[in-house]
Motif scaffolding. Structure first.
Motif, short mmCIF file in Angstrom:
data_model
loop_
_atom_site.label_atom_id
_atom_site.label_comp_id
_atom_site.label_asym_id
_atom_site.label_seq_id
_atom_site.Cartn_x
_atom_site.Cartn_y
_atom_site.Cartn_z
N GLU A 1 2.14 5.08 0.69
CA GLU A 1 2.06 5.96 1.85
C GLU A 1 0.85 6.89 1.68
O GLU A 1 0.54 7.32 0.56
CB GLU A 1 3.33 6.79 1.97
N PRO A 2 0.16 7.22 2.76
CA PRO A 2 -1.06 8.05 2.67
C PRO A 2 -0.86 9.36 1.92
O PRO A 2 -1.72 9.76 1.13
CB PRO A 2 -1.42 8.29 4.14
N VAL B 1 -1.36 10.24 -2.01
CA VAL B 1 -2.63 10.55 -2.66
C VAL B 1 -2.56 11.89 -3.38
O VAL B 1 -3.32 12.15 -4.32
CB VAL B 1 -3.78 10.54 -1.63
N TYR C 1 -2.99 17.45 5.90
CA TYR C 1 -3.22 16.01 6.02
C TYR C 1 -2.08 15.35 6.79
O TYR C 1 -2.30 14.43 7.60
CB TYR C 1 -3.36 15.39 4.62
N LEU D 1 -2.39 13.07 10.14
CA LEU D 1 -1.82 11.74 10.30
C LEU D 1 -0.90 11.67 11.51
O LEU D 1 -0.82 10.64 12.20
CB LEU D 1 -1.05 11.35 9.03
N THR E 1 0.82 -1.20 0.00
CA THR E 1 0.00 0.00 0.00
C THR E 1 0.87 1.26 0.00
O THR E 1 1.85 1.35 0.75
CB THR E 1 -0.92 0.02 1.24
#
Length: 371
Positions: A337-338, A341, A360, A364, A335
């Motif tokens: 890394e956030p 996006v 963001y 986090l 997955t």
């Protein structure tokens, strides 16, 4: 005086009104309308259709298992609908383009999906579940019926370019009550768009039975828009193959759209977030087990001496191998890394996007401080 019309209260009891080639007990019956459309199908092709359905069911079973084990966020089962999906998809030409709903696992399988393609979207990973350009299948559509409009728009482009393609869209019985599907049919008929509408009537729009939303056969709606339609036994893979060949030929020859209602049944839940025992009678489920599409074709093939235990074992081993690779692909996915996006949203740096990224990142960080 208007003709007397008797409403349908249970399409399971009304299957005799659907076109059929193989009966539920595996007997071949004459069908003047459909037989000519499958005159080329030999025993080897029948065994290939059988293999497709067995592999699809195994993929579906593995998808449910992966979701139950926490590896997928959701899965939309298609058990019981194998004949509709495989029969119609195997009739497609390579250049045709498909616009599916969220349940067409068998369609993307038939179009050449790889093991990881079945799970990527349901796992929430980057990109669509598959490569739309490679498979010529649009991303799975969650919004009920929206893909029908996309298909008609694409079909209008086909007509303007004079291409030898057909757009195909799949949806369930519940979607036929959505405005999008009806609007798509209006545009398709008005502009003679080369598009095929495939309604998989699996009897349940989540927890609403089809008889509640449609008092008459769903295929009967299409002629009201000026679109010819055919109602077939969706658990008869030969009938589905023949019906799709008819529809594709109609659309490809410049005659405009065609419509198929395949009467089938969703054996499992609407999705893995659903509990069908809360609304579906157990006796109905058992009645449809006797109409199983895979068992039907197996019985027919055994009856004509074209299927044995060795072939069945080989087919099951092949299906298990696909499921094993599918699981390995799922567990091996990494997955992003956030914050990724935000990558690729704009070609050049953008102050507004930078601010959102910082906000963001701060959000986090609150989770890290709680550990």
């Amino acid at each position: 005086m208007s003709p007397q019309i008797t409403p349908i209260v249970d399409t399971a009891q009304d299957l005799e009104l659907a076109e059929r080639i193989l009966t539920p007990d595996g007997a071949r019956i004459p069908n003047p309308q459909l037989d000519r459309l499958i005159s080329d199908v030999d025993p080897a092709q029948l065994r290939a259709l059988h293999r497709d359905m067995v592999v699809l069911r195994r993929i579906d079973t593995e998808g449910v298992a992966l979701q139950r084990q926490g590896q997928l966020g959701l899965w939309a089962p298609c058990q019981g609908q194998e004949a509709t999906q495989i029969g119609t998809a195997r009739a497609l030409a390579p250049q045709d383009f498909v616009f599916p709903s969220y349940r067409e696992t068998g369609v993307i399988y038939a179009r050449g999906a790889q093991p990881g393609d079945y799970v990527r979207m349901w796992r929430g990973e980057e990109g669509a579940g598959h490569d739309p350009a490679a498979l010529r299948v649009a991303p799975l559509q969650i919004i009920i019926g929206a893909q029908s409009l996309h298909a008609v728009g694409y079909a209008l482009g086909i007509r303007l370019e004079g291409a030898h393609e057909v757009a195909v869209t799949y949806f369930g019985d519940g979607a036929t009550s959505q405005g999008d599907v009806n609007e798509a049919m209006i545009f398709a008929a008005s502009y003679r768009a080369p598009v095929v509408f495939v309604c998989q009537n699996n009897h349940w729009a989540i927890s609403e039975p089809v008889a509640l939303q449609s008092q008459y056969p769903i295929a009967g709606r299409a002629p009201g828009f000026g679109i010819p339609s055919m109602r077939v036994d969706g658990n008869d893979v030969l009938a589905c193959l023949a019906a799709m060949r008819w529809a594709l030929d109609h659309a490809r020859s410049g005659k405009g759209p065609a419509y198929i209602e395949a009467v089938t049944y969703r054996m499992g839940p609407h999705t893995t977030a659903d509990d069908p025992t809360r609304y579906r009678p157990a006796e109905e489920l058992e009645a449809w087990r006797d109409r199983d599409p895979i068992a039907r074709l197996e019985t027919y093939l055994r009856g004509i001496g074209e299927l044995d235990d060795e072939h069945l074992a080989e087919t099951q081993a092949a299906a298990d191998a696909v499921a094993k690779e599918m699981r390995a692909e799922c567990l091996g996915m990494v997955t992003r890394e956030p914050l990724a996006v935000f990558d690729g949203v704009y070609a050049e740096p953008h102050a507004g996007l930078d601010r959102q990224r910082d906000e963001y990142a701060a959000y986090l960080a609150t989770f890290e401080s709680e550990v």
